[in-house]
Design a protein around this motif. Structure first.
Motif, PDB file in Angstrom:
ATOM      1  N   GLY A   1       9.061  -4.158   9.565  1.00  0.00           N
ATOM      2  CA  GLY A   1       8.367  -4.564   7.975  1.00  0.00           C
ATOM      3  C   GLY A   1       8.529  -4.314   7.413  1.00  0.00           C
ATOM      4  O   GLY A   1       9.194  -4.262   6.589  1.00  0.00           O
ATOM      5  N   VAL A   2       7.331  -5.165   6.451  1.00  0.00           N
ATOM      6  CA  VAL A   2       7.334  -4.149   4.806  1.00  0.00           C
ATOM      7  C   VAL A   2       6.779  -3.386   4.102  1.00  0.00           C
ATOM      8  O   VAL A   2       5.999  -2.610   5.012  1.00  0.00           O
ATOM      9  CB  VAL A   2       6.978  -6.018   4.568  1.00  0.00           C
ATOM     10  N   ALA A   3       6.779  -3.081   2.520  1.00  0.00           N
ATOM     11  CA  ALA A   3       6.291  -1.916   2.899  1.00  0.00           C
ATOM     12  C   ALA A   3       6.723  -1.686   0.981  1.00  0.00           C
ATOM     13  O   ALA A   3       7.419  -2.552   0.468  1.00  0.00           O
ATOM     14  CB  ALA A   3       7.022  -0.097   3.134  1.00  0.00           C
ATOM     15  N   GLY A   4       5.255  -0.768   0.556  1.00  0.00           N
ATOM     16  CA  GLY A   4       5.329  -0.388  -0.964  1.00  0.00           C
ATOM     17  C   GLY A   4       6.596   0.313  -0.890  1.00  0.00           C
ATOM     18  O   GLY A   4       6.253   0.910  -0.541  1.00  0.00           O
ATOM     19  N   ALA A   5       6.868   0.194  -2.646  1.00  0.00           N
ATOM     20  CA  ALA A   5       7.972   0.721  -2.917  1.00  0.00           C
ATOM     21  C   ALA A   5       7.216   2.263  -3.592  1.00  0.00           C
ATOM     22  O   ALA A   5       6.832   2.676  -4.111  1.00  0.00           O
ATOM     23  CB  ALA A   5       9.236   0.331  -4.823  1.00  0.00           C
TER      24      ALA A   5
ATOM     25  N   ASP B   1      -3.502   5.313   6.222  1.00  0.00           N
ATOM     26  CA  ASP B   1      -4.614   3.393   6.253  1.00  0.00           C
ATOM     27  C   ASP B   1      -5.121   3.226   4.831  1.00  0.00           C
ATOM     28  O   ASP B   1      -6.893   3.574   4.637  1.00  0.00           O
ATOM     29  CB  ASP B   1      -5.957   3.935   6.935  1.00  0.00           C
ATOM     30  N   ARG B   2      -4.071   2.856   4.283  1.00  0.00           N
ATOM     31  CA  ARG B   2      -4.729   2.059   2.665  1.00  0.00           C
ATOM     32  C   ARG B   2      -3.888   1.287   2.275  1.00  0.00           C
ATOM     33  O   ARG B   2      -2.293   2.437   2.064  1.00  0.00           O
ATOM     34  CB  ARG B   2      -5.076   3.582   1.629  1.00  0.00           C
ATOM     35  N   PHE B   3      -3.464   0.652   1.344  1.00  0.00           N
ATOM     36  CA  PHE B   3      -2.761   0.206   1.266  1.00  0.00           C
ATOM     37  C   PHE B   3      -2.829  -0.146   0.376  1.00  0.00           C
ATOM     38  O   PHE B   3      -3.977   0.158  -1.232  1.00  0.00           O
ATOM     39  CB  PHE B   3      -3.311  -1.665   1.120  1.00  0.00           C
ATOM     40  N   VAL B   4      -1.980   0.788  -0.780  1.00  0.00           N
ATOM     41  CA  VAL B   4      -1.453   1.085  -2.057  1.00  0.00           C
ATOM     42  C   VAL B   4      -1.596   0.727  -3.157  1.00  0.00           C
ATOM     43  O   VAL B   4      -0.130  -0.686  -3.169  1.00  0.00           O
ATOM     44  CB  VAL B   4      -0.405   2.243  -2.054  1.00  0.00           C
ATOM     45  N   THR B   5      -2.060   0.323  -4.571  1.00  0.00           N
ATOM     46  CA  THR B   5      -2.165  -1.288  -5.351  1.00  0.00           C
ATOM     47  C   THR B   5      -2.446   0.174  -6.628  1.00  0.00           C
ATOM     48  O   THR B   5      -2.450  -0.797  -7.974  1.00  0.00           O
ATOM     49  CB  THR B   5      -3.359  -1.467  -5.340  1.00  0.00           C
TER      50      THR B   5
ATOM     51  N   CYS C   1       9.655   4.316   0.307  1.00  0.00           N
ATOM     52  CA  CYS C   1       8.301   3.451   0.873  1.00  0.00           C
ATOM     53  C   CYS C   1       7.045   4.168   1.435  1.00  0.00           C
ATOM     54  O   CYS C   1       6.782   5.354   2.047  1.00  0.00           O
ATOM     55  CB  CYS C   1       9.041   2.634   1.314  1.00  0.00           C
ATOM     56  N   VAL C   2       6.136   2.641   1.517  1.00  0.00           N
ATOM     57  CA  VAL C   2       4.752   3.780   1.520  1.00  0.00           C
ATOM     58  C   VAL C   2       4.186   2.583   2.362  1.00  0.00           C
ATOM     59  O   VAL C   2       4.575   1.208   2.618  1.00  0.00           O
ATOM     60  CB  VAL C   2       3.268   4.018   1.049  1.00  0.00           C
ATOM     61  N   GLU C   3       3.739   2.694   3.517  1.00  0.00           N
ATOM     62  CA  GLU C   3       3.014   1.190   4.236  1.00  0.00           C
ATOM     63  C   GLU C   3       2.203   1.871   5.489  1.00  0.00           C
ATOM     64  O   GLU C   3       1.688   3.088   5.148  1.00  0.00           O
ATOM     65  CB  GLU C   3       3.986   1.076   5.507  1.00  0.00           C
ATOM     66  N   MET C   4       1.797   1.349   6.328  1.00  0.00           N
ATOM     67  CA  MET C   4       0.423   1.593   7.496  1.00  0.00           C
ATOM     68  C   MET C   4       0.838   1.885   8.570  1.00  0.00           C
ATOM     69  O   MET C   4      -0.320   2.134   9.249  1.00  0.00           O
ATOM     70  CB  MET C   4      -0.868   0.809   7.029  1.00  0.00           C
ATOM     71  N   GLU C   5       1.889   1.899   8.986  1.00  0.00           N
ATOM     72  CA  GLU C   5       2.135   2.588  10.624  1.00  0.00           C
ATOM     73  C   GLU C   5       2.659   2.765  10.939  1.00  0.00           C
ATOM     74  O   GLU C   5       2.577   3.426  12.293  1.00  0.00           O
ATOM     75  CB  GLU C   5       2.189   0.750  10.922  1.00  0.00           C
TER      76      GLU C   5
ATOM     77  N   ILE D   1      11.109  -3.832   0.914  1.00  0.00           N
ATOM     78  CA  ILE D   1      10.025  -3.345   0.227  1.00  0.00           C
ATOM     79  C   ILE D   1       9.414  -5.061  -0.368  1.00  0.00           C
ATOM     80  O   ILE D   1      10.924  -5.904  -0.782  1.00  0.00           O
ATOM     81  CB  ILE D   1      11.022  -3.198  -0.964  1.00  0.00           C
ATOM     82  N   SER D   2       8.260  -5.431  -0.186  1.00  0.00           N
ATOM     83  CA  SER D   2       7.703  -6.334  -0.593  1.00  0.00           C
ATOM     84  C   SER D   2       6.607  -6.049  -1.462  1.00  0.00           C
ATOM     85  O   SER D   2       6.458  -7.368  -2.806  1.00  0.00           O
ATOM     86  CB  SER D   2       6.922  -6.794   0.950  1.00  0.00           C
ATOM     87  N   ASP D   3       6.089  -4.823  -2.316  1.00  0.00           N
ATOM     88  CA  ASP D   3       5.725  -4.691  -3.585  1.00  0.00           C
ATOM     89  C   ASP D   3       5.509  -3.234  -4.165  1.00  0.00           C
ATOM     90  O   ASP D   3       6.550  -2.468  -3.639  1.00  0.00           O
ATOM     91  CB  ASP D   3       4.368  -4.990  -3.329  1.00  0.00           C
ATOM     92  N   GLU D   4       5.519  -2.466  -5.110  1.00  0.00           N
ATOM     93  CA  GLU D   4       5.818  -1.839  -5.254  1.00  0.00           C
ATOM     94  C   GLU D   4       4.505  -1.246  -6.205  1.00  0.00           C
ATOM     95  O   GLU D   4       4.300  -0.084  -6.145  1.00  0.00           O
ATOM     96  CB  GLU D   4       6.572  -2.129  -7.594  1.00  0.00           C
ATOM     97  N   ALA D   5       3.548  -1.344  -5.094  1.00  0.00           N
ATOM     98  CA  ALA D   5       2.788  -0.946  -4.808  1.00  0.00           C
ATOM     99  C   ALA D   5       2.045  -0.120  -5.596  1.00  0.00           C
ATOM    100  O   ALA D   5       1.245   1.401  -6.020  1.00  0.00           O
ATOM    101  CB  ALA D   5       3.020   1.052  -4.073  1.00  0.00           C
ATOM    102  N   ASN D   6       2.079  -1.357  -7.366  1.00  0.00           N
ATOM    103  CA  ASN D   6       1.231  -1.456  -8.354  1.00  0.00           C
ATOM    104  C   ASN D   6      -0.111  -2.386  -8.696  1.00  0.00           C
ATOM    105  O   ASN D   6      -0.766  -2.874  -7.193  1.00  0.00           O
ATOM    106  CB  ASN D   6       1.942  -1.018  -9.238  1.00  0.00           C
TER     107      ASN D   6
ATOM    108  N   ASP E   1       2.117  -9.824  -4.843  1.00  0.00           N
ATOM    109  CA  ASP E   1       3.480  -9.908  -4.074  1.00  0.00           C
ATOM    110  C   ASP E   1       3.857  -9.464  -2.621  1.00  0.00           C
ATOM    111  O   ASP E   1       4.614 -10.567  -2.576  1.00  0.00           O
ATOM    112  CB  ASP E   1       4.516  -8.722  -4.635  1.00  0.00           C
ATOM    113  N   PHE E   2       2.902  -9.144  -2.354  1.00  0.00           N
ATOM    114  CA  PHE E   2       3.139  -8.580  -0.050  1.00  0.00           C
ATOM    115  C   PHE E   2       2.886  -9.790  -0.355  1.00  0.00           C
ATOM    116  O   PHE E   2       3.210  -9.822   0.661  1.00  0.00           O
ATOM    117  CB  PHE E   2       1.486  -7.096  -0.529  1.00  0.00           C
ATOM    118  N   PRO E   3       1.657 -10.759  -0.510  1.00  0.00           N
ATOM    119  CA  PRO E   3       1.424 -11.669   0.952  1.00  0.00           C
ATOM    120  C   PRO E   3       2.558 -13.139   0.278  1.00  0.00           C
ATOM    121  O   PRO E   3       2.767 -13.568   1.652  1.00  0.00           O
ATOM    122  CB  PRO E   3      -0.328 -12.675   0.743  1.00  0.00           C
TER     123      PRO E   3
HETATM  124  N1  ADE Z   1       2.933  -2.575   3.239  1.00  0.00           N
HETATM  125  C1  ADE Z   1       3.433  -3.098   2.054  1.00  0.00           C
HETATM  126  N2  ADE Z   1       2.662  -2.797   1.352  1.00  0.00           N
HETATM  127  C2  ADE Z   1       2.492  -1.949   1.239  1.00  0.00           C
HETATM  128  C3  ADE Z   1       1.628  -1.160   0.156  1.00  0.00           C
HETATM  129  N3  ADE Z   1       1.370  -1.126  -1.395  1.00  0.00           N
HETATM  130  N4  ADE Z   1       0.643  -0.029   0.863  1.00  0.00           N
HETATM  131  C4  ADE Z   1       1.111  -0.451   2.141  1.00  0.00           C
HETATM  132  N5  ADE Z   1       1.107  -0.857   2.735  1.00  0.00           N
HETATM  133  C5  ADE Z   1       2.144  -1.550   2.410  1.00  0.00           C
END
Ligand code: ADE
Length: 249
Positions: free
Chosen positions: A75-79, A166-170, A187-191, A212-217, A223-225
């Motif tokens: 999967g993808v994740a935030g840095a 259980d949190r999308f981090v921005t 990195c951070v993700e949800m699963e 890494i799909s985004d920098e969780a900022n 960036d993520f979608p």
């Molecule tokens: N998966 C991809 N990007 C993420 C984010 N920023 N926070 C949590 N899960 C993610």
């Protein structure tokens, strides 16, 4: 040897489904489980949906009904680490749930009654090798226009810890907190840590790879979608082509 492959995004499972031979599908509990052969190896592919409950229930079904010998999450994740950029790859080492806190009954982040808060992966070497081979042939999978769009230059793979919740981090403040509480987290993700917990409880080997799909900022929700739609599938195809060719060596 049957491998279960779970992803939290349909796009990534689709990248593998396109190459699945003798596919059969079964629907259970709002998930579709695809069985077949991928580059000569028996597999079960499933899109878990998002979050710890969705991924835990999918993992349990996969283990109980499909008799898999090991599970890989892709999967993808935030840095979290400031050294990681969009397009870098993390192969997971320890998985922790950053939103688990039953203090003062149990230490912060410890899973109640399990006596541990971190789940170590097994069989990760092949994911690392596959990622290195993929990155070595990056331009055969990702065009320079695609790389430029996400400012990807010289993407790298690292091995390190992954935190799930259980949190999308921005929010940079949340990232700063995660860096303090989990100094080794990349990195951070949800699963991931939920899947890791279920695999631990059932004694099934588990490994995980996150792009890494985004920098969780503040721009993570944009960036993520975009990354998932246009580029994540190409990474998954490239990494798993290399992964299965290493198995057949
Ligand atoms: N998966 C991809 N990007 C993420 C984010 N920023 N926070 C949590 N899960 C993610």
């Amino acid at each position: 040897m049957k491998i279960g492959i779970i992803s939290a995004m349909q796009e990534e499972i689709q990248a593998l489904l396109n190459h699945l031979e003798n596919p059969k599908e079964e629907e259970k509990g709002m998930r579709i489980y695809y069985t077949g052969t991928l580059y000569g190896t028996p597999v079960v592919l499933v899109f878990s949906r998002w979050g710890k409950v969705a991924s835990a229930v999918t993992t349990t079904q996969l283990i109980n009904d499909y008799n898999v010998d090991e599970i890989i999450f892709t999967g993808v994740a935030g840095a979290v680490s400031s050294t990681l950029k969009i397009g870098d790859i993390v192969v997971g080492k320890n998985l922790m749930q950053h939103d688990m806190n039953a203090y003062p009954l149990y230490p912060k982040y410890e899973i109640p009654l399990l006596g541990k808060g971190a789940f170590e992966t097994t069989n990760s070497e092949r994911l690392l090798e596959a990622s290195k081979s993929f990155l070595g042939n990056f331009s055969t999978y990702i065009t320079s226009e695609e790389a430029d769009e996400f400012r990807i230059s010289k993407p790298k793979v690292v091995v390190g810890d992954i935190v799930s919740g259980d949190r999308f981090v921005t929010d940079l403040n949340k990232i700063k907190k995660l860096r303090v509480e989990f100094p080794e987290a990349k990195c951070v993700e949800m699963e991931g840590a939920a899947v890791a917990q279920v695999c631990y409880e059932y004694g099934i080997p588990f490994s995980i790879i996150r792009i890494i799909s985004d920098e969780a900022n503040h721009s993570a929700a944009i960036d993520f979608p975009k990354f998932c739609e246009s580029i994540a599938q190409k990474y998954v195809k490239g990494i798993f082509e290399n992964y299965f060719s290493l198995i057949s060596l």
